[in-house]
Enzyme design. Sequence first.
Site, PDB file in Angstrom:
ATOM      1  CB  THR A  28      -0.910   0.022   1.246  1.00 31.86           C
ATOM      2  OG1 THR A  28      -1.536   1.313   1.357  1.00 31.86           O
ATOM      3  CG2 THR A  28      -0.131  -0.243   2.520  1.00 31.86           C
ATOM      4  CE1 TYR A  42      -4.226  -1.845   5.228  1.00 31.50           C
ATOM      5  CE2 TYR A  42      -3.486   0.340   4.569  1.00 31.50           C
ATOM      6  CZ  TYR A  42      -3.872  -0.948   4.233  1.00 31.50           C
ATOM      7  OH  TYR A  42      -3.896  -1.329   2.913  1.00 31.50           O
ATOM      8  CE  LYS A  90      -2.157  -4.456   3.483  1.00 32.74           C
ATOM      9  NZ  LYS A  90      -2.238  -5.563   2.513  1.00 32.74           N
ATOM     10  CD  GLU A  92      -2.676   5.429   3.936  1.00 31.49           C
ATOM     11  OE1 GLU A  92      -2.107   5.879   4.950  1.00 31.49           O
ATOM     12  OE2 GLU A  92      -3.506   6.080   3.282  1.00 31.49           O
TER      13      GLU A  92
END
Length: 381
Positions: A135, A159, A163, A137
Amino acid sequence: MKNKKVALITGITGQDGSYLAEFLLKKGYLVHGIKRRSSLFNTDRIDHLYQDIHEKDVKLHLHYGDMTDSMNLTRIIQETQPDEIYNLAAMSHVHVSFETPEYVANADGTGTLRILEAIKLLGLTNKTKIYQASTSELYGKVQETPQKETTPFYPRSPYAVAKMYAYWITVNYREAYGMFACNGILFNHESPVRGETFVTRKITRAASKIALGLQDKLYLGNLDAKRDWGHAKDYVRMMWMILQADEPEDWVIATGQTTTVRDFVKFSFAYAGINLRFDGVGVDEVGIIDSLDLEKAKESNIDISHLNLNQTLVCVDPKYFRPTEVDLLLGDPSKAEKKLGWNREFNLQDLVNDMMKNDLKLMTKDVYLKDGGYKIMSYFE
């Protein structure tokens, strides 16, 4: 069946899983998908692909499973003997991850380890290729713009931290055991089947409901946040291309363009003939009707005459602010474009149009139900 490639998709009932399953089935794959057990049906996105197990030549098979259950995952991998695994399963709502950090670490982080370890223990290292859904992010508090494969990570949510573990454990197993294991660092990708609580779908659903007279206002968080938004259909095609490459590598999947949440709101409402202007600063900022294009609305078979000039439709609610915000994400997809020949078929306006067309059609059903005296459900996040 013997000559078909076999793919296993975790998170098959999600946005990406559904599009990927459809893509692989069209390419002649035998597709296995993992879904979590629920007392309710949660297969809406793949119902059009489903075949009854009693039919002949069934190409899509679903298995109950969970990323927190290593024995379950190992058994499914052993039974299906996949040529390719696409690990798309995750608790992927960034804001919610602040409220469920332990579960996110277990499912999104350690869950990836469970798959990699199962491949090693089952002796499938030379057979099974693995795609890990990473991701944008990861970049969080960005260290350079645009972000590419070599940009340092600075995650800003539970999150993203989970990840990041998944990203590096994938790299580690590739280097330690010679696995064909790759990370696809996906920037924001949306579609008409995006979850209703993600900001883009929240916007297009609200714009549709407001245009149809089913809702009064839309409440959002940081309107200044900038994201690199693409269409999920383009991105799942790239997932497949990554596993067809000659060597396992990590890839950025992005559009190379960034847009504010505010502008996404404007584009969405404009599709329905509602042109907004934004006044105020910070939590006092509001989106107000600047003009109404009745002819544009007619193109979508809707009547927006119930709306008025200078009417406030969009407000900021601080409860939607993240404890640590990611202000700017902008990806550099040049490696994928040059080495794999990937290119986008959808631009941002195509994406907005696709989502708005779908949600206007969806919400029109609620209008019919309401006019018929039936109760309609209102979901707010």
